[in-house]
Structures are given as C-alpha cells and as structure tokens.
Design a protein around this motif. Structure first.
Motif, PDB file in Angstrom:
ATOM      1  N   GLU A   1       8.330  13.799   3.517  1.00 42.29           N
ATOM      2  CA  GLU A   1       7.043  13.366   2.978  1.00 42.29           C
ATOM      3  C   GLU A   1       6.706  11.945   3.448  1.00 42.29           C
ATOM      4  O   GLU A   1       5.532  11.618   3.663  1.00 42.29           O
ATOM      5  CB  GLU A   1       7.064  13.426   1.452  1.00 42.29           C
ATOM      6  N   ILE A   2       7.724  11.116   3.597  1.00 39.55           N
ATOM      7  CA  ILE A   2       7.511   9.758   4.096  1.00 39.55           C
ATOM      8  C   ILE A   2       6.970   9.792   5.520  1.00 39.55           C
ATOM      9  O   ILE A   2       5.985   9.124   5.856  1.00 39.55           O
ATOM     10  CB  ILE A   2       8.817   8.946   4.039  1.00 39.55           C
ATOM     11  N   PHE A   3       7.598  10.623   6.359  1.00 40.33           N
ATOM     12  CA  PHE A   3       7.137  10.729   7.744  1.00 40.33           C
ATOM     13  C   PHE A   3       5.721  11.319   7.814  1.00 40.33           C
ATOM     14  O   PHE A   3       4.905  10.912   8.637  1.00 40.33           O
ATOM     15  CB  PHE A   3       8.107  11.581   8.567  1.00 40.33           C
ATOM     16  N   ALA A   4       5.412  12.263   6.943  1.00 42.76           N
ATOM     17  CA  ALA A   4       4.071  12.850   6.921  1.00 42.76           C
ATOM     18  C   ALA A   4       3.028  11.816   6.508  1.00 42.76           C
ATOM     19  O   ALA A   4       1.926  11.751   7.078  1.00 42.76           O
ATOM     20  CB  ALA A   4       4.038  14.046   5.965  1.00 42.76           C
ATOM     21  N   ALA A   5       3.382  10.964   5.525  1.00 47.62           N
ATOM     22  CA  ALA A   5       2.457   9.925   5.079  1.00 47.62           C
ATOM     23  C   ALA A   5       2.221   8.892   6.172  1.00 47.62           C
ATOM     24  O   ALA A   5       1.087   8.440   6.386  1.00 47.62           O
ATOM     25  CB  ALA A   5       3.009   9.245   3.827  1.00 47.62           C
TER      26      ALA A   5
ATOM     27  N   MET B   1      -0.089  10.295   8.791  1.00 46.52           N
ATOM     28  CA  MET B   1      -1.471  10.282   8.320  1.00 46.52           C
ATOM     29  C   MET B   1      -2.067   8.870   8.416  1.00 46.52           C
ATOM     30  O   MET B   1      -3.224   8.697   8.823  1.00 46.52           O
ATOM     31  CB  MET B   1      -1.529  10.776   6.871  1.00 46.52           C
ATOM     32  N   LEU B   2      -1.272   7.859   8.073  1.00 43.62           N
ATOM     33  CA  LEU B   2      -1.733   6.478   8.186  1.00 43.62           C
ATOM     34  C   LEU B   2      -2.083   6.120   9.626  1.00 43.62           C
ATOM     35  O   LEU B   2      -3.075   5.448   9.896  1.00 43.62           O
ATOM     36  CB  LEU B   2      -0.655   5.514   7.670  1.00 43.62           C
ATOM     37  N   GLU B   3      -1.250   6.579  10.548  1.00 44.13           N
ATOM     38  CA  GLU B   3      -1.494   6.267  11.955  1.00 44.13           C
ATOM     39  C   GLU B   3      -2.764   6.941  12.455  1.00 44.13           C
ATOM     40  O   GLU B   3      -3.529   6.345  13.228  1.00 44.13           O
ATOM     41  CB  GLU B   3      -0.297   6.709  12.807  1.00 44.13           C
TER      42      GLU B   3
ATOM     43  N   GLU C   1      -5.426   7.953  10.550  1.00 43.86           N
ATOM     44  CA  GLU C   1      -6.628   7.507   9.854  1.00 43.86           C
ATOM     45  C   GLU C   1      -6.931   6.023  10.070  1.00 43.86           C
ATOM     46  O   GLU C   1      -8.095   5.636  10.208  1.00 43.86           O
ATOM     47  CB  GLU C   1      -6.498   7.789   8.359  1.00 43.86           C
ATOM     48  N   LYS C   2      -5.892   5.191  10.090  1.00 42.74           N
ATOM     49  CA  LYS C   2      -6.119   3.749  10.193  1.00 42.74           C
ATOM     50  C   LYS C   2      -5.562   3.115  11.455  1.00 42.74           C
ATOM     51  O   LYS C   2      -5.763   1.921  11.700  1.00 42.74           O
ATOM     52  CB  LYS C   2      -5.511   3.047   8.966  1.00 42.74           C
ATOM     53  N   GLY C   3      -4.841   3.908  12.239  1.00 46.32           N
ATOM     54  CA  GLY C   3      -4.315   3.369  13.499  1.00 46.32           C
ATOM     55  C   GLY C   3      -3.101   2.479  13.345  1.00 46.32           C
ATOM     56  O   GLY C   3      -2.744   1.760  14.273  1.00 46.32           O
ATOM     57  N   ILE C   4      -2.447   2.512  12.175  1.00 46.88           N
ATOM     58  CA  ILE C   4      -1.254   1.687  11.953  1.00 46.88           C
ATOM     59  C   ILE C   4      -0.048   2.413  12.538  1.00 46.88           C
ATOM     60  O   ILE C   4       0.267   3.544  12.128  1.00 46.88           O
ATOM     61  CB  ILE C   4      -1.032   1.422  10.455  1.00 46.88           C
ATOM     62  N   PRO C   5       0.674   1.816  13.472  1.00 41.23           N
ATOM     63  CA  PRO C   5       1.816   2.494  14.106  1.00 41.23           C
ATOM     64  C   PRO C   5       2.877   2.887  13.085  1.00 41.23           C
ATOM     65  O   PRO C   5       3.177   2.133  12.152  1.00 41.23           O
ATOM     66  CB  PRO C   5       2.349   1.437  15.085  1.00 41.23           C
ATOM     67  N   GLN C   6       3.484   4.057  13.286  1.00 41.33           N
ATOM     68  CA  GLN C   6       4.505   4.532  12.359  1.00 41.33           C
ATOM     69  C   GLN C   6       5.711   3.597  12.315  1.00 41.33           C
ATOM     70  O   GLN C   6       6.263   3.337  11.241  1.00 41.33           O
ATOM     71  CB  GLN C   6       4.965   5.939  12.757  1.00 41.33           C
ATOM     72  N   HIS C   7       6.107   3.089  13.494  1.00 40.10           N
ATOM     73  CA  HIS C   7       7.315   2.260  13.517  1.00 40.10           C
ATOM     74  C   HIS C   7       7.122   0.967  12.732  1.00 40.10           C
ATOM     75  O   HIS C   7       8.077   0.432  12.151  1.00 40.10           O
ATOM     76  CB  HIS C   7       7.711   1.947  14.969  1.00 40.10           C
ATOM     77  N   TYR C   8       5.876   0.457  12.703  1.00 34.70           N
ATOM     78  CA  TYR C   8       5.627  -0.780  11.946  1.00 34.70           C
ATOM     79  C   TYR C   8       5.841  -0.547  10.454  1.00 34.70           C
ATOM     80  O   TYR C   8       6.542  -1.316   9.780  1.00 34.70           O
ATOM     81  CB  TYR C   8       4.194  -1.268  12.213  1.00 34.70           C
TER      82      TYR C   8
END
Length: 398
Positions: free
Chosen positions: A5-9, A12-14, A16-23
């Motif tokens: 669920e963390i990876f899915a969230a 989704m953030l990346e 919708e908002k373009g925030i990199p997952q690794h950050y």
C-alpha cells in the motif's frame, strides 16, 4: 498500512503531483528509523532496506560482534551472531531483521510529521524548479487578494497542481492602474526566491521586459529573430520607447511591429491599458539614432560632444516643447534609450561661444538612467507642462 500500500500511494503521488517515489521513500525510511529509536532508546544503529523492483521494505538492527556484551542495544555475542549469520568474527557487524514493529502513539505521530514535512518540501522544490525556468517570461495570473495596508497584490499563477502564488509588490504596479480580485492580467516574471515558507515568485507590471515579451507574442519576426529589439525604456502607465533593428534589408522592423492596420502594436497597447508606445529604428550612427529617439519631434541637426557622452540637438522652434515632452518625459526617455546626455535647443538658438568652442558633456561620468536632458528655458518648460500627451502610438521617422 502494508508495504504494498505504501508503494501504491507513492506511485499515485508521483503520477498526480510529480513527486519522485525515491524522494518520499527516503522520508518514510527516516520516519521509521526515528520512530523505532524513540521506542527503543538503547538502540544505536537501525537501517531500512528498500527494494523498489520487488516492492519490499525491511528494517534491520546492526550490532557489533563481541565476546562479552556490555551494551545490548549495539552489541551481540559471538555465539548469538553465529546463529544468525553463520561464520563471523569479533568486531564485525551483523544485521538482525526486525520482523514485527509496533510504534507507540508519540513515535507514530512524529513519524507522520516527518512524512508530511517531506511532502511539503517536495512540493516547494517542485514549484521553485518549475518557475525558476520561467524567469523573464510573461505569465498570466488571477488576482486573489489586494492587501489594503501596503497595496501588495497576490496572484494565482498556473492551474491545478502546477499553480502557485506570486507577489506583485506595490512598487511593481503601474501608477493609477487598479486591479481587483478575480481580474486576470499579464505579468513579467522577475525572479523566484527561496523562502522559509517555500518558493516566492516575484512578478512585475512595470518592467521594460514586459513590453519586449508582449511584442514577441504579437510579432512573429521578433520571435523568429528576424527583427531584434535593441532596447526598451519605459515610464510605466505613460510612455514607452523601443528601438528595433533587422539585418534583413527587405524587412521593415517598424512596420513589422506595427502590423497590418496597426493591429500588432494595438494589441500590446491594450495589454498595457493604453500606454503609449514609440517604436524607433535603431542605428549604429549616433546622430541618426538620437534624432529618431526624439520622435515625434523633428530634428534639424545633432552635434556630438568631443568626449562622445553627450550631444546638442537642434529642433524647429515650434517643436521645442514637443521634443522635450510633458515634464521632460520625451527627452528623458530618449536619453535613456540612446545612452547619451541630450541638450535640446530651438533652431533660433545662437551660442557664439559654442560655435567657437568644441561641445563638451556636463561631466566625465557615463550616462545613467536618470533625467539626462538639460533643463529647458523657463518659457519652453511652461509650454511643455501645458502640452497634451502626443496621441501617436508609433513612430516611423528613422
């Protein structure tokens, strides 16, 4: 929340908002480590290993192998270490997996704050990166608030997740121009500053660059580089002088800016709420350039100073006040446009000393953006003050 669920969230953030997952994953692992250490103060070293391909997240305690354990939080006996990692020597480090973690209320709350703070920082950095690449460009904003105390205006730039607030300071607003909440207007992007509350976008309605960019939008020849804007000087809300030039002899730079039936310059004037615009043809010959810059007045002759910093301009007697302009505006803008100190005299003026001695500028300093024109005689000044603004919006006497 489960690991998947963390990876899915984050995914989704990346999107919708373009925030990199690794950050954001770095912020999450930091929050997990801080929360675990809060509940286990005797633990020195905790690490979290993330495998993005397999979508796994595991926590480990790192302990040093010793013969005699004195600090259970950071040390492990050799016998216990062998049961975990097999053959291992004293002084080496062993990673012990933490299979089940339950965080206390305070630790969980602190971890949540770290994640929220990381999310805000990521959004601020994205805003800074997005708008720092738009410096010296035109943006369209919507007025969201007018501060009654200092007159500063807050604008909303962009739409959706890419929108941000911009500050139009009172000093960057056109005198006499009234902007109301909900009104849309074009502004010039001056700079983006990093602040404690995130990126601060500074915009202007008075910057000369606004005029240049508006002409780029309206005149394809300027956008394509066929016509070049050499200089723009402006007294916002009143008058602008702009010099243009083309290396293609078949292209009339002034005509290109004016457009068919004056449509192009009219569009720029409309965007500037009726501000008058004089378009001057640039010349490498100073006398020609200065004569053109004093338009709409006609120029009889231009005498250059020996030091190359100033000049004396002769105009017809009936056009002295026109050359000077209301409150000296025309002469002041011409001086700023050309970079020369300008002394305007009527055609009937006779200076025997000047005819017998070389013309010199007033001082040894380079021209500045202040009023560089000589103060006219009292009668000429009175004529200038009573003169109506010249209605012509373009000038073609190059």
């Amino acid at each position: 929340m489960k690991v998947e669920e963390i990876f899915a969230a984050l995914d989704m953030l990346e999107k919708e908002k373009g925030i990199p997952q690794h950050y954001m994953m770095d912020k999450i692992t930091q929050a997990l480590i801080n929360a675990y250490k809060h509940d286990h103060p005797d633990v020195d070293n905790v690490i979290v290993r993330v495998d993005e391909e397999k979508k796994t997240l595991k926590m480990y305690l790192q302990k040093t192998v010793v013969d005699t354990v004195e600090n259970p939080g950071s040390e492990i006996s050799r016998a216990d270490a062998k049961s975990i990692a097999g053959s291992i020597g004293v002084g080496e480090t062993v990673s012990i997996p933490v299979d089940h973690v339950e965080f206390g209320r305070i630790a969980a709350g602190n971890g949540k704050q770290i994640i929220i703070q990381g999310l805000k920082e990521a959004e601020r950095e994205m805003v800074y990166n997005q708008f720092s690449g738009k410096e010296h460009e035109i943006l369209t904003g919507t007025v969201v608030r007018v501060d009654p105390r200092n007159g500063n205006i807050s604008l909303r730039i962009g739409t959706g997740t890419e929108a941000t607030d911009a500050l139009l300071a009172a000093s960057e607003q056109v005198p006499g121009e009234i902007l109301t909440e909900g009104q849309r207007c074009k502004v010039y992007m001056v700079e983006v500053r990093r602040g404690t509350r995130g990126a601060q976008v500074m915009v202007s309605r008075t910057h000369p660059g606004l005029v240049k960019r508006l002409f780029e939008l309206e005149v394809p020849e300027i956008y394509d580089g066929i016509v070049e804007v050499k200089n723009v000087v402006r007294e916002a809300g009143s008058r602008t002088k702009m010099s243009v030039w083309s290396n293609d002899s078949s292209i009339d730079p002034i005509g290109a800016c004016v457009g068919p039936k004056g449509q192009r310059v009219a569009a720029v004037v409309d965007a500037l709420n009726g501000e008058k615009i004089d378009i001057i043809k640039y010349s490498e010959n100073p006398t020609e350039y200065i004569a053109a810059a004093l338009a709409p007045a006609d120029v009889v002759d231009v005498w250059m100073a020996d030091d190359g910093k100033g000049c004396r301009v002769i105009v017809p007697d009936d056009q002295l006040s026109l050359a000077i302009g209301k409150e000296g505006q025309n002469a002041r803008l011409a001086a700023r446009l050309t970079g020369f100190k300008i002394d305007i005299k009527p055609e009937s003026f006779h200076d025997d000393e000047a005819e017998s001695a070389p013309l010199q500028s007033d001082d040894d300093t380079a021209p500045t953006d202040t009023d560089n024109s000589e103060v006219p005689p009292a009668d000429a000044a009175n004529d200038a003050d009573g003169e109506e603004s010249v209605p012509a919006e373009t000038t073609e006497n190059a």
